[in-house]
Design a protein around this motif. Structure first.
Motif, PDB file in Angstrom:
ATOM      1  N   ALA A  34       0.838  -1.207   0.000  1.00 31.25           N
ATOM      2  CA  ALA A  34       0.000   0.000   0.000  1.00 31.25           C
ATOM      3  C   ALA A  34       0.869   1.252   0.000  1.00 31.25           C
ATOM      4  O   ALA A  34       1.980   1.244   0.535  1.00 31.25           O
ATOM      5  CB  ALA A  34      -0.911  -0.002   1.222  1.00 31.25           C
ATOM      6  N   PRO A  35       0.358   2.330  -0.594  1.00 28.94           N
ATOM      7  CA  PRO A  35       1.099   3.596  -0.560  1.00 28.94           C
ATOM      8  C   PRO A  35       1.328   4.061   0.878  1.00 28.94           C
ATOM      9  O   PRO A  35       0.535   3.780   1.775  1.00 28.94           O
ATOM     10  CB  PRO A  35       0.169   4.570  -1.292  1.00 28.94           C
ATOM     11  CG  PRO A  35      -0.742   3.716  -2.101  1.00 28.94           C
ATOM     12  CD  PRO A  35      -0.873   2.427  -1.357  1.00 28.94           C
ATOM     13  N   SER A  36       2.410   4.777   1.093  1.00 29.33           N
ATOM     14  CA  SER A  36       2.794   5.181   2.444  1.00 29.33           C
ATOM     15  C   SER A  36       1.772   6.102   3.105  1.00 29.33           C
ATOM     16  O   SER A  36       1.748   6.213   4.324  1.00 29.33           O
ATOM     17  CB  SER A  36       4.158   5.858   2.419  1.00 29.33           C
ATOM     18  OG  SER A  36       4.121   7.016   1.611  1.00 29.33           O
ATOM     19  N   ARG A  37       0.913   6.736   2.336  1.00 30.69           N
ATOM     20  CA  ARG A  37      -0.077   7.634   2.956  1.00 30.69           C
ATOM     21  C   ARG A  37      -1.100   6.878   3.799  1.00 30.69           C
ATOM     22  O   ARG A  37      -1.904   7.478   4.504  1.00 30.69           O
ATOM     23  CB  ARG A  37      -0.764   8.490   1.898  1.00 30.69           C
ATOM     24  CG  ARG A  37      -1.654   7.722   0.948  1.00 30.69           C
ATOM     25  CD  ARG A  37      -2.302   8.679  -0.035  1.00 30.69           C
ATOM     26  NE  ARG A  37      -3.148   8.004  -0.959  1.00 30.69           N
ATOM     27  CZ  ARG A  37      -2.939   7.934  -2.261  1.00 30.69           C
ATOM     28  NH1 ARG A  37      -1.893   8.517  -2.783  1.00 30.69           N
ATOM     29  NH2 ARG A  37      -3.779   7.302  -3.041  1.00 30.69           N
ATOM     30  N   PHE A  38      -1.095   5.548   3.727  1.00 36.51           N
ATOM     31  CA  PHE A  38      -1.995   4.731   4.530  1.00 36.51           C
ATOM     32  C   PHE A  38      -1.269   4.041   5.682  1.00 36.51           C
ATOM     33  O   PHE A  38      -1.825   3.187   6.354  1.00 36.51           O
ATOM     34  CB  PHE A  38      -2.699   3.691   3.657  1.00 36.51           C
ATOM     35  CG  PHE A  38      -3.610   4.293   2.630  1.00 36.51           C
ATOM     36  CD1 PHE A  38      -4.849   4.789   2.991  1.00 36.51           C
ATOM     37  CD2 PHE A  38      -3.215   4.388   1.302  1.00 36.51           C
ATOM     38  CE1 PHE A  38      -5.677   5.359   2.043  1.00 36.51           C
ATOM     39  CE2 PHE A  38      -4.045   4.951   0.353  1.00 36.51           C
ATOM     40  CZ  PHE A  38      -5.280   5.443   0.728  1.00 36.51           C
ATOM     41  N   ASP A  39      -0.037   4.415   5.939  1.00 36.69           N
ATOM     42  CA  ASP A  39       0.753   3.780   6.996  1.00 36.69           C
ATOM     43  C   ASP A  39       0.169   3.970   8.390  1.00 36.69           C
ATOM     44  O   ASP A  39       0.503   3.231   9.299  1.00 36.69           O
ATOM     45  CB  ASP A  39       2.194   4.307   6.986  1.00 36.69           C
ATOM     46  CG  ASP A  39       3.012   3.716   5.855  1.00 36.69           C
ATOM     47  OD1 ASP A  39       2.552   2.749   5.224  1.00 36.69           O
ATOM     48  OD2 ASP A  39       4.116   4.245   5.600  1.00 36.69           O
ATOM     49  N   PHE A  40      -0.678   4.958   8.576  1.00 38.64           N
ATOM     50  CA  PHE A  40      -1.262   5.205   9.900  1.00 38.64           C
ATOM     51  C   PHE A  40      -2.270   4.129  10.290  1.00 38.64           C
ATOM     52  O   PHE A  40      -2.607   3.997  11.461  1.00 38.64           O
ATOM     53  CB  PHE A  40      -1.932   6.584   9.955  1.00 38.64           C
ATOM     54  CG  PHE A  40      -3.154   6.684   9.079  1.00 38.64           C
ATOM     55  CD1 PHE A  40      -4.402   6.409   9.598  1.00 38.64           C
ATOM     56  CD2 PHE A  40      -3.034   7.023   7.744  1.00 38.64           C
ATOM     57  CE1 PHE A  40      -5.533   6.484   8.796  1.00 38.64           C
ATOM     58  CE2 PHE A  40      -4.156   7.111   6.936  1.00 38.64           C
ATOM     59  CZ  PHE A  40      -5.407   6.836   7.462  1.00 38.64           C
ATOM     60  N   LEU A  41      -2.764   3.341   9.318  1.00 31.96           N
ATOM     61  CA  LEU A  41      -3.713   2.271   9.636  1.00 31.96           C
ATOM     62  C   LEU A  41      -2.946   1.086  10.225  1.00 31.96           C
ATOM     63  O   LEU A  41      -2.028   0.565   9.588  1.00 31.96           O
ATOM     64  CB  LEU A  41      -4.465   1.829   8.378  1.00 31.96           C
ATOM     65  CG  LEU A  41      -5.443   2.843   7.800  1.00 31.96           C
ATOM     66  CD1 LEU A  41      -5.896   2.416   6.411  1.00 31.96           C
ATOM     67  CD2 LEU A  41      -6.638   3.019   8.716  1.00 31.96           C
TER      68      LEU A  41
END
Length: 67
Positions: A34-41
Motif C-alpha cells: 500500500a502507498p505510504s499515505r496509509f501507513d497510519f492504519l
C-alpha cells in the motif's frame, strides 16, 4: 465504537478504512504494498477480535464459498 478488519483488496478498501477510522477502530491485513499515505492504519495481528470484517469484492465466486 466498533472495530473493523479490512482484508486485502485495492485502494478503495484503504480509502474506506481511512474514512471509517475517523469514527471507529480500523485495522488492515494484506496491504503490504500500500502507498505510504496509509501507513497510519494499524496492521491486524493474529488473535485480535473484530466486530466487522470487510472483504474485497467479489468475496465469493459461487455465491456461497468465501475465497
Amino acid at each position: 465504537m466498533k472495530s473493523f478488519l479490512f482484508l486485502g483488496g485495492d485502494l478503495r478498501m484503504l480509502f474506506a478504512a481511512r474514512y471509517l477510522n475517523r469514527y471507529h477502530s480500523c485495522y488492515v491485513k494484506g496491504f503490504e504494498n500500500a502507498p505510504s499515505r496509509f501507513d497510519f492504519l494499524p496492521v491486524a495481528k493474529e488473535g485480535m477480535k473484530f466486530d466487522c470484517i470487510v472483504l474485497p469484492l467479489p468475496a465469493s465466486t459461487d455465491g456461497e464459498t468465501i475465497v
